[in-house]
Scaffold this motif. Structure first.
Motif, PDB file in Angstrom:
ATOM      1  N   CYS A   6       0.841  -1.191   0.000  1.00 14.58           N
ATOM      2  CA  CYS A   6       0.000   0.000   0.000  1.00 14.58           C
ATOM      3  C   CYS A   6       0.882   1.249   0.000  1.00 14.58           C
ATOM      4  O   CYS A   6       1.809   1.363   0.802  1.00 14.58           O
ATOM      5  CB  CYS A   6      -0.882  -0.018   1.240  1.00 14.58           C
ATOM      6  SG  CYS A   6      -1.847   1.485   1.449  1.00 14.58           S
TER       7      CYS A   6
ATOM      8  N   ILE B  14      -0.027   4.058   0.919  1.00 13.69           N
ATOM      9  CA  ILE B  14      -0.369   4.916   2.050  1.00 13.69           C
ATOM     10  C   ILE B  14       0.232   4.369   3.353  1.00 13.69           C
ATOM     11  O   ILE B  14       0.871   5.084   4.099  1.00 13.69           O
ATOM     12  CB  ILE B  14      -1.915   5.031   2.223  1.00 13.69           C
ATOM     13  CG1 ILE B  14      -2.581   5.459   0.908  1.00 13.69           C
ATOM     14  CG2 ILE B  14      -2.273   5.972   3.375  1.00 13.69           C
ATOM     15  CD1 ILE B  14      -2.103   6.753   0.319  1.00 13.69           C
ATOM     16  N   CYS B  15       0.023   3.056   3.603  1.00 15.03           N
ATOM     17  CA  CYS B  15       0.420   2.538   4.921  1.00 15.03           C
ATOM     18  C   CYS B  15       1.378   1.354   4.848  1.00 15.03           C
ATOM     19  O   CYS B  15       1.723   0.775   5.875  1.00 15.03           O
ATOM     20  CB  CYS B  15      -0.825   2.179   5.729  1.00 15.03           C
ATOM     21  SG  CYS B  15      -1.596   0.652   5.191  1.00 15.03           S
TER      22      CYS B  15
ATOM     23  N   CYS C 149      -6.246  -2.393   0.141  1.00 15.49           N
ATOM     24  CA  CYS C 149      -5.481  -2.463   1.382  1.00 15.49           C
ATOM     25  C   CYS C 149      -6.443  -2.781   2.521  1.00 15.49           C
ATOM     26  O   CYS C 149      -7.327  -1.963   2.830  1.00 15.49           O
ATOM     27  CB  CYS C 149      -4.761  -1.146   1.661  1.00 15.49           C
ATOM     28  SG  CYS C 149      -3.923  -1.181   3.262  1.00 15.49           S
TER      29      CYS C 149
ATOM     30  N   CYS D 133      -5.708   0.221   5.599  1.00 20.14           N
ATOM     31  CA  CYS D 133      -6.215   1.608   5.509  1.00 20.14           C
ATOM     32  C   CYS D 133      -7.362   1.752   4.516  1.00 20.14           C
ATOM     33  O   CYS D 133      -7.891   2.842   4.337  1.00 20.14           O
ATOM     34  CB  CYS D 133      -5.079   2.569   5.177  1.00 20.14           C
ATOM     35  SG  CYS D 133      -4.581   2.544   3.453  1.00 20.14           S
TER      36      CYS D 133
HETATM   37 ZN    ZN Z   1      -2.958   0.919   3.335  1.00 22.61          ZN
END
Ligand code: ZN
Ligand code: TMP
Length: 412
Positions: free
Chosen positions: A5, A7-8, A47, A50
């Protein structure tokens, strides 16, 4: 292929593959159709941590924002080709003026395109557009919208604040989903907005994509497919919160998301909780939902191919309407080429006379369609169905039929 991911950093669950794809907006000139085209695997992942849905392989930006010999680059999408979009942004500009502007009004738009939004503000509002495509930004400048030719980044944000000061509103429509590094974006937003400032983003809503099985929203430029669930998680990392959301009919079903610093001046609207609950009921946080989506995508392909093959066997003439990026995903995924689609109608002068990426279907002006109507017109720009069908009422009167495949196969 990125498996984690963006983002995370959690390992992504892959749920969709539409196969090898060319760049959706890379229309070809006649002499280019014999050259080999760049392709990548169009695949998406979810994901579970998140909740961000994202493309797995991200083609480099210069593949769709084509660098030109005479410097700069060229892009083929002009937002103002749709009357509805022109009206849509004019209405929102009025809302921004009423709700969010201070005594020293300043707005920045990321991905300001041909000035469709910023041109609406009065002269006392300091507006600045950030638009990487030179040819598109030039049109905005002609409309009086100051535009800088750059990709947005924290560096650009810092420069803007130094030169112009901090801003009331940062807006991005159908742009934020294009930005690979959303952490850099959020840092930039944090740099630019005032203490009481807002960030408003508007992009296709994952909930609508699920509801409509709108698989053609997945393509190279769309790196993310947002929901209240995923954006809540992202903005929380920057000590910000969603305080309002509004559904929009644009681009097949979008969500306008209003963000402020945590405990900012605006009360959190009930709409935020309502949309969030609707997302949860639709299974937006559940990997199984995405696997079921992928199965439905294959069913749509089978139905569409069965319909078109039967029509062609029957001696019917079939064309496409709207040479959109989305349409090119469908043509390539279903292998629909010039052997079954005579041509594709499009009102964008820059697209007319070109060939679609991958399948090489010729793109023509609406006048050609109107000279000699075919039997069926496949609505490749299904998100503009209403506007197109109004415009082409005579085709329907002459016995022609529009065919839609999203949310399901339907002869209109
Ligand atoms: Zn994520
Ligand atoms: P979009 O879905 O990305 O906005 O692309 C829609 C395409 O359809 C774009 O190339 C313009 C074209 N179009 C027409 O040809 N006629 C129309 O009436 C409308 C609204 C769009």
């Amino acid at each position: 292929m990125a498996e984690n991911c963006r983002i995370c950093n959690t390992l992504l669950t892959k749920f969709l593959s539409l196969g090898e794809m060319p760049i959706a907006n890379a229309f070809l000139s006649k002499c280019e159709i014999d050259e080999e085209e760049y392709t990548y695997e169009l695949a998406a992942g979810f994901c579970e941590d998140c909740k961000m849905v994202q493309l797995l392989e991200v083609p480099p930006q210069e593949k769709y924002l084509v660098p030109q010999e005479d410097e700069g680059n060229r892009y083929l999408y002009f937002a103002s080709t749709s009357e509805h979009m022109v009206e849509h942004f004019s209405t929102f500009a009025d809302e921004v003026t009423e709700r969010f502007l201070s005594d020293d009004p300043r707005i920045v738009e990321i991905g300001s395109n041909d000035g469709i939004f910023l041109k609406n503000f009065s002269d006392d509002v300091d507006v600045l557009g950030i638009e990487p495509a030179n040819n598109v930004a030039e049109v905005a400048r002609e409309r009086g919208v100051e535009s800088i030719n750059e990709f947005f980044s924290t560096d650009v944000a810092e420069r803007i604040v130094e030169e112009h000061g901090d801003v009331d509103v940062v807006f991005g429509a159908n742009t934020i989903l294009n930005i690979p590094d959303l952490h850099d974006l959020m840092d930039g937003i944090d740099t630019m907005i005032r203490k009481d400032g807002v960030f408003v983003m508007e992009d296709p809503h994952m909930l609508e994509i699920l509801k409509k099985t709108a698989f053609d929203q997945f393509y190279d430029e769309h790196l993310y497919y947002f929901s209240v669930a995923s954006i809540t998680n992202l903005v929380r990392m920057y000590d910000m919160e969603i305080f309002d959301v509004k559904k929009q009919p644009t681009h097949g079903g979008s969500l306008r998301i209003f963000i402020q610093r945590s405990n900012g001046p605006y009360q959190v609207s009930d709409r935020v909780r309502a949309v969030r609950s609707e997302e949860e009921r639709a299974g937006i946080s559940d990997a199984e939902t995405y696997r079921a989506f992928s199965d439905r995508v294959q069913e749509i392909r089978d139905e569409l191919l069965a319909f078109i093959n039967a029509a062609v066997d029957d001696g019917k003439r079939v064309v496409g309407y709207g040479a959109s990026s989305k349409g090119n995903i469908v043509l390539n995924y279903c292998s629909l080429g010039a052997d079954v689609l005579e041509y594709i109608v499009d009102n964008t002068p820059a697209k007319q006379g070109t060939y679609t990426p991958g399948m090489h279907v010729p793109v023509v002006a609406p006048e050609l369609f109107r000279e000699d109507y075919p039997d069926y017109a496949l609505l490749l720009a299904w998100n503009h169905a209403e506007e197109i069908m109004e415009k082409e009422a005579e085709f329907i009167e002459a016995g022609g039929e529009f065919v839609r495949y999203i949310p399901e196969l339907e002869v209109l």
